[in-house]
Write an enzyme that holds these catalytic residues in place. Structure first.
Site, PDB file in Angstrom:
ATOM      1  N   GLN A 217      99.069  64.131  63.460  1.00 56.39           N
ATOM      2  CA  GLN A 217      98.664  64.187  62.054  1.00 56.39           C
ATOM      3  C   GLN A 217      99.786  64.709  61.158  1.00 56.39           C
ATOM      4  OE1 GLN A 217      93.888  64.810  62.424  1.00 56.39           O
ATOM      5  NE2 GLN A 217      95.056  66.689  62.421  1.00 56.39           N
ATOM      6  N   ASN A 246      96.147  63.915  57.987  1.00 56.51           N
ATOM      7  CA  ASN A 246      95.887  65.302  58.375  1.00 56.51           C
ATOM      8  C   ASN A 246      94.459  65.691  57.987  1.00 56.51           C
ATOM      9  OD1 ASN A 246      96.006  67.971  59.127  1.00 56.51           O
ATOM     10  ND2 ASN A 246      97.204  68.610  57.353  1.00 56.51           N
ATOM     11  N   ASP A 273      95.391  72.657  72.199  1.00 55.65           N
ATOM     12  CA  ASP A 273      96.350  72.832  71.114  1.00 55.65           C
ATOM     13  C   ASP A 273      97.707  72.294  71.547  1.00 55.65           C
ATOM     14  OD1 ASP A 273      94.870  73.844  69.042  1.00 55.65           O
ATOM     15  OD2 ASP A 273      95.173  75.938  69.591  1.00 55.65           O
ATOM     16  N   ASP A 275     100.814  73.855  70.436  1.00 51.85           N
ATOM     17  CA  ASP A 275     101.841  74.903  70.499  1.00 51.85           C
ATOM     18  C   ASP A 275     101.543  75.906  71.606  1.00 51.85           C
ATOM     19  OD1 ASP A 275      99.566  75.717  69.144  1.00 51.85           O
ATOM     20  OD2 ASP A 275     100.652  76.974  67.710  1.00 51.85           O
ATOM     21  N   ASP A 386      85.293  75.334  67.037  1.00 51.10           N
ATOM     22  CA  ASP A 386      85.059  75.554  68.463  1.00 51.10           C
ATOM     23  C   ASP A 386      83.861  76.466  68.711  1.00 51.10           C
ATOM     24  OD1 ASP A 386      86.353  77.808  67.444  1.00 51.10           O
ATOM     25  OD2 ASP A 386      88.096  77.627  68.752  1.00 51.10           O
ATOM     26  N   HIS A 410      99.832  80.978  74.446  1.00 50.69           N
ATOM     27  CA  HIS A 410      99.652  80.465  73.084  1.00 50.69           C
ATOM     28  C   HIS A 410     100.002  81.567  72.099  1.00 50.69           C
ATOM     29  CE1 HIS A 410      97.319  79.055  69.532  1.00 50.69           C
ATOM     30  NE2 HIS A 410      97.457  77.852  70.044  1.00 50.69           N
TER      31      HIS A 410
END
Length: 676
Positions: A217, A246, A273, A275, A386, A410
């Site tokens: 995105q 996005n 995720d 990252d 979530d 993370h």
């Protein structure tokens, strides 16, 4: 063993000292029990010499270990101990087999713990030649908690562990599934390429993987990077890059969940995720555990700190039903537990099973049958998607398990500024929506009272952009659920534009970008500030807010900040004493000049009071409206329309020469790039 055996991750895989318990002795109501000393608590452990931390060259293989002579190596660690209580609670398995293949001589000692963290020796065998030792281990006594693990002790000769595994009878499994990965990314190309590379090189994962969907995105697109081409070639049809506008994490994850649930092959989808660093064994453990559960469950991975890799940041999370706020499931647990300082075996709360409401979507496995039954994420961009999904799934009979031994590294939320920047809009709006959907209390319990209190704290802190975003969020809740899909792609630009109107959101690289600090008379006689005592808080707040509303800032404070305030010191009870201050952000990369504006405080405080009164009066109507709309706004057709309405922006001179393929034969399907 770790893929990269750096010193900061070794404590998660291996230890080199004798077992110790941090459990309290039993008191049985006869008073408090003292903590067992290290000397006394090791009574159940076989004595053995130790040689300090393992050497890096001992960890040269992924599934084996060389143990020098006169040494102890313990696998009572996060990634190598067996979380027996979770298998006891959620699966029909009642015994497991530990198989340890070795070459050389030494002792293998099997230990177990209970929910209090007390350690007990389970079994022991001496080995002299190459072979495999097997231990049949019952799970009947792990009702509230406890782990299994083993230690290896050598004498005059070294010993090599060729491999070890925990197995269960395959006939106890409910299914044997496969999974797809739904990874959402936004301009974090290097992370994503690293994760694709990691998965491409793991044959065990590839055997169980259907498709890795990477939902791109961002403006810095994966397909513009040459490094993607060899990965696409290696992965083939197991990698699909999907480009869309996005529409946030909820839009990206919903797209991946949608694709995995309609591809006709995946039993599960793993939301992930971008990252992060993945321990690939974790994905296989999540898959195996999900296969064995009595009924379909969501299986989540824990989060370790990417910047401090032995630190566990999230172990088990629930939602406080009265406040609709995240809370830890085990009261005595700590956020940010460092396994280098507090090993698994000597940390009692880690031995108690944590039963959760949800798992963060940094990495969470969801059965595709769950997705098809209860729908996709709420269209809320980010934050609370979530948690709300976990609550919704639980109501439908699909609980969540945060599985020890499955984890990723993370960036932690304590290292982010998301409680003050544009993300606060989504924190506030989506929390109230979650309360409307799931709170069992009249008018959401404490939600509105706490929300108004937070408004006051931001106003006391001169955080006017943050407060403006919160007021915007509250007003949007009152507009109802009908606008969520239509505006999912437009809110972020609006919030970023709004940021330019407020001093506290206009940042500079360093404090020297602003005028120098000048103050004639430091507040509080120059002493450090502390939070007001709870009993004095009402009177303190009235006095502090009176100053915010009525007292005009000094002329000097308008021209020069009165202090430089570090992010960790920027509490409301500190900032409320200043007319202006330069404050750093959580990342330590930028600073902003906060300036007190009484007229803005008066306007915003009045708006907050009106909005909360409206929310209070209209709560029951809004509750019924959001609950009635929930099935439709999370449905596949609703999201299909949103995907189609938010294609990836065309970049002149780049995308117009590079047509993007259609993702399916649906006439309104969003576009997708299936190769580099």
């Amino acid at each position: 063993m770790p893929l990269s055996p750096a010193p900061d991750v070794i404590p998660l895989y291996l230890e080199s000292h004798a077992a110790r318990s941090g459990a309290h002795t039993a008191a049985f109501g006869l008073g408090s029990a003292p903590v067992e000393s290290h000397e006394n608590s090791s009574a159940n452990a076989a004595p053995a010499p130790t040689t300090g931390q393992p050497k890096i060259d001992e960890l040269s293989t992924r599934f084996g270990l060389y143990v020098p002579e006169q040494s102890l190596r313990s696998f009572g660690t996060y990634f190598n101990a067996f979380p027996a209580s979770y298998w006891r609670r959620w699966t029909p398995v009642r015994e497991v087999t530990l198989s340890v293949s070795t070459r050389g001589s030494g002792q293998i000692i099997v230990y177990r713990s209970n929910a209090r963290g007390a350690i007990q020796r389970q079994d022991m065998v001496s080995v002299q030649t190459e072979g495999t030792s097997r231990f049949t281990l019952p799970l009947t006594a792990f009702g509230d908690g406890g782990w299994y693990w083993f230690d290896v002790i050598t004498g005059e000769q070294p010993l090599t562990i060729l491999g070890a595994e925990w197995t269960a009878d395959a006939s106890d499994a409910r299914t044997e599934g496969t999974f797809s990965i739904a990874m959402t990314t936004m301009n974090k190309v290097s992370y994503v390429l690293d994760n694709i590379s990691l998965i491409s090189k793991d044959p065990d994962l590839r055997e169980k993987l259907d498709v890795m969907y990477v939902v791109d995105q961002g403006s810095d697109r994966l397909r513009d990077h040459a490094e993607l081409a060899p990965l696409q070639e290696a992965m083939g049809d197991q990698l699909r890059i999907i480009e869309q506008g996005n529409i946030g994490g909820s839009g990206g994850f919903s797209r991946g969940m949608y694709e995995a649930s309609t591809n006709g092959s995946s039993t599960y989808v793993i939301n992930s995720d971008d990252d992060l660093d993945i321990e690939p064994e974790s994905l296989l453990r999540m898959l195996t555990f999900a296969d064995f559960t009595r009924t379909p469950v969501l299986v989540g991975a824990h989060m370790f700190d990417l910047n401090n890799r032995s630190v566990l940041h999230a172990f088990g999370e629930s939602v406080d039903p009265w406040a609709i706020q995240p809370k830890v499931t085990i009261p005595e647990s700590t956020i940010g537990h460092d396994f280098a300082a507090g090993p698994l075996r000597s940390t009692p709360w880690l031995h108690r099973r944590a039963d959760v409401d949800y798992n963060g979507w940094w990495t969470c496995l969801i059965p595709t049958e769950t997705v098809r039954e209860i729908g996709l994420s709420l269209p809320v961009f980010i934050k609370w998607d979530d948690a709300e999904y976990g609550l919704r799934a639980k109501k439908a009979g699909y609980p969540t398990v945060s599985l020890p031994g499955a984890a990723v590294w993370h960036i932690t939320w304590t290292d982010k500024n998301d409680a003050l920047d544009w993300q606060i809009y989504f924190h506030e709006r989506n929390r109230i929506i979650t309360a409307l959907l799931h709170s069992g209390y009249e008018r959401g319990g404490r939600v509105l009272t706490e929300s108004q209190g937070i408004d006051v704290k931001h106003l006391l802190s001169m955080q006017y952009y943050t407060q403006a975003a919160r007021l915007y969020a509250q007003a949007d809740v009152l507009r109802g659920p009908g606008v969520l899909h239509d505006e999912i792609g437009t809110k972020l630009p609006e919030l970023r534009q709004m940021a330019q109107e407020h001093d506290d959101s206009v940042t500079r690289p360093d404090a020297d970008s602003f005028p120098d600090v000048q103050v004639s008379k430091p507040p509080h006689k120059g002493r450090a500030f502390s939070a007001p005592h709870r009993a004095l808080l009402p009177a303190w707040t009235v006095k502090a807010m009176g100053r915010q509303l009525l007292a005009q800032p000094t002329e000097k404070a308008r021209r020069h900040p009165q202090a430089l305030v570090a992010h960790q010191d920027a509490k409301w009870w500190t900032l409320s004493h200043y007319d202006s201050a330069v404050v750093s952000n959580a990342e330590g990369t930028k600073v902003a000049w906060y300036k007190r504006r009484p007229e803005q405080v008066r306007t915003m405080l009045a708006r907050s009071a009106r909005t909360h009164l409206d929310l209070y009066r209209q709560w029951n109507r809004l509750r019924d409206e959001y609950r009635a709309a929930a099935d439709e706004i999370t449905s596949f057709p609703a999201w299909e329309r949103t995907f189609a309405a938010n294609p990836a922006p065309v970049r002149p001179g780049i995308d117009d020469r590079d047509a993007v393929e259609e993702s399916s034969e649906r006439p309104d399907a969003p576009s997708e790039s299936t190769s580099a």
